[in-house]
Structure formats: structure tokens, C-alpha cells
Design a protein around this motif. Structure first.
Motif, mmCIF file in Angstrom:
data_model
loop_
_atom_site.group_PDB
_atom_site.id
_atom_site.type_symbol
_atom_site.label_atom_id
_atom_site.label_comp_id
_atom_site.label_asym_id
_atom_site.label_seq_id
_atom_site.Cartn_x
_atom_site.Cartn_y
_atom_site.Cartn_z
ATOM 1 N N ARG A 38 0.831 -1.202 0.000
ATOM 2 C CA ARG A 38 0.000 0.000 0.000
ATOM 3 C C ARG A 38 0.865 1.252 0.000
ATOM 4 N NH1 ARG A 38 -2.091 -0.054 4.863
ATOM 5 N NH2 ARG A 38 -3.289 -1.908 4.410
ATOM 6 N N GLU A 39 1.940 1.254 0.798
ATOM 7 C CA GLU A 39 2.837 2.417 0.848
ATOM 8 C C GLU A 39 3.528 2.640 -0.498
ATOM 9 O OE1 GLU A 39 5.432 1.587 4.096
ATOM 10 O OE2 GLU A 39 3.951 2.156 5.607
ATOM 11 N N LYS A 40 3.972 1.559 -1.140
ATOM 12 C CA LYS A 40 4.624 1.694 -2.450
ATOM 13 C C LYS A 40 3.657 2.197 -3.506
ATOM 14 C CE LYS A 40 8.284 -1.716 -1.854
ATOM 15 N NZ LYS A 40 8.844 -2.984 -2.332
ATOM 16 N N MET A 41 2.427 1.726 -3.465
ATOM 17 C CA MET A 41 1.434 2.173 -4.438
ATOM 18 C C MET A 41 1.024 3.624 -4.186
ATOM 19 S SD MET A 41 1.153 -0.299 -6.484
ATOM 20 C CE MET A 41 -0.326 -0.175 -7.418
ATOM 21 N N GLU A 42 0.973 4.047 -2.924
ATOM 22 C CA GLU A 42 0.631 5.439 -2.624
ATOM 23 C C GLU A 42 1.720 6.383 -3.108
ATOM 24 O OE1 GLU A 42 -0.217 5.559 1.537
ATOM 25 O OE2 GLU A 42 -2.228 4.737 1.285
ATOM 26 N N LYS A 43 2.977 5.926 -3.117
ATOM 27 C CA LYS A 43 4.053 6.751 -3.663
ATOM 28 C C LYS A 43 3.859 6.970 -5.159
ATOM 29 C CE LYS A 43 7.646 5.566 -0.348
ATOM 30 N NZ LYS A 43 8.940 4.879 -0.162
ATOM 31 N N ASN A 45 0.895 7.194 -6.451
ATOM 32 C CA ASN A 45 -0.428 7.828 -6.516
ATOM 33 C C ASN A 45 -1.530 6.876 -6.966
ATOM 34 O OD1 ASN A 45 0.514 10.392 -5.694
ATOM 35 N ND2 ASN A 45 1.322 10.712 -7.738
ATOM 36 N N VAL A 46 -1.462 5.625 -6.519
ATOM 37 C CA VAL A 46 -2.515 4.649 -6.772
ATOM 38 C C VAL A 46 -3.065 4.217 -5.422
ATOM 39 C CG1 VAL A 46 -3.065 2.391 -7.746
ATOM 40 C CG2 VAL A 46 -1.404 3.857 -8.872
ATOM 41 N N ASP A 51 -14.466 0.932 -3.455
ATOM 42 C CA ASP A 51 -15.080 1.110 -4.769
ATOM 43 C C ASP A 51 -14.196 0.584 -5.893
ATOM 44 O OD1 ASP A 51 -17.138 2.402 -3.469
ATOM 45 O OD2 ASP A 51 -16.257 4.389 -3.751
ATOM 46 N N GLY A 52 -12.930 0.410 -5.633
ATOM 47 C CA GLY A 52 -11.999 -0.047 -6.652
ATOM 48 C C GLY A 52 -10.693 0.708 -6.564
ATOM 49 N N MET A 53 -9.951 0.706 -7.642
ATOM 50 C CA MET A 53 -8.660 1.368 -7.659
ATOM 51 C C MET A 53 -8.826 2.796 -8.174
ATOM 52 S SD MET A 53 -5.170 0.198 -9.607
ATOM 53 C CE MET A 53 -5.810 0.443 -11.239
ATOM 54 N N LYS A 54 -8.196 3.748 -7.500
ATOM 55 C CA LYS A 54 -8.222 5.144 -7.919
ATOM 56 C C LYS A 54 -6.796 5.597 -8.182
ATOM 57 C CE LYS A 54 -12.360 6.509 -5.410
ATOM 58 N NZ LYS A 54 -12.925 7.441 -4.443
ATOM 59 N N VAL A 55 -6.620 6.310 -9.279
ATOM 60 C CA VAL A 55 -5.315 6.852 -9.630
ATOM 61 C C VAL A 55 -5.406 8.356 -9.489
ATOM 62 C CG1 VAL A 55 -3.569 7.071 -11.431
ATOM 63 C CG2 VAL A 55 -4.899 4.970 -11.230
#
Length: 109
Positions: A38-43, A45-46, A51-55
Motif C-alpha cells: 500500500r505504501e509503495k502504491m501510494e508513492k 499515486n494509486v 469502490d476499486g482502484m483510484k489513480v
């Protein structure tokens, strides 16, 4: 007779304890992996939501945006040529104004 009924109970409790310990270890590993993912994806911006995945769009500060834009424009200006342009401030073609002859450029060896 009471001793023979206690042995299966002890084995059952021991088996349930081992299962609980293994389950706890697996749960903690899964939580750790999900946290780092989760931390890597937030870096990047995902974000994953219910509701699903937000970019998200990465925020660019106004000053940084203007600096990049100015840099591109300056690079374009520096790498272009204007064949019919004559500057009033300096001679871009290298001719001497008084004699009309080419200025000599020092050559390097």
C-alpha cells in the motif's frame, strides 16, 4: 477412567494452540506485506478503496511548473535559428560592422 478421558482433551488443546500460532504468524505476514504494498502504491499515486482502484494526479507546485515550462522554452529558443533575422544589438553572423569582413575567430588546437 478419568485419566483416559483427559489425554484426548490435552491433545485437542495442543492441536488448537498450534493452529492458532500458525494462523497468527500467517496473519501478521499478510498484514505486513499489504502495508508495504500500500505504501509503495501510494508513492505512485494509486489507492485501493472499497469502490476499486483510484489513480490520483501527482501534485505539481506552481513554481515547479513554471520552471519546467520556462526551461523548455529557453531550450527551444537556444536551439533555433532565424535565417532572415538581423539583430540591432549584436551581429549574430560574425561580420565586422565597419569593414563588412568576417571577424576572425580564434581557433583552438
Amino acid at each position: 477412567m478419568a485419566k483416559s478421558n483427559v489425554l484426548p482433551l490435552i491433545l485437542l488443546l495442543l492441536f488448537v494452540g498450534v493452529l492458532a500460532a500458525v494462523g497468527f504468524v500467517v496473519y501478521s505476514i499478510v498484514q505486513g506485506v499489504s502495508k508495504t504494498t500500500r505504501e509503495k502504491m501510494e508513492k505512485k499515486n494509486v489507492v485501493f478503496t472499497k469502490d476499486g482502484m483510484k489513480v490520483n494526479v501527482k501534485e505539481v507546485k506552481d513554481e515547479a511548473y513554471k520552471d519546467r515550462t520556462q526551461s523548455v522554452l529557453v531550450n527551444m529558443w537556444n536551439h533555433t535559428s532565424f535565417p532572415a533575422y538581423k539583430s540591432r544589438l549584436w551581429d549574430m553572423q560574425g561580420k565586422d560592422e565597419k569593414s563588412g569582413a568576417e571577424k576572425r575567430k580564434p581557433h583552438s588546437k
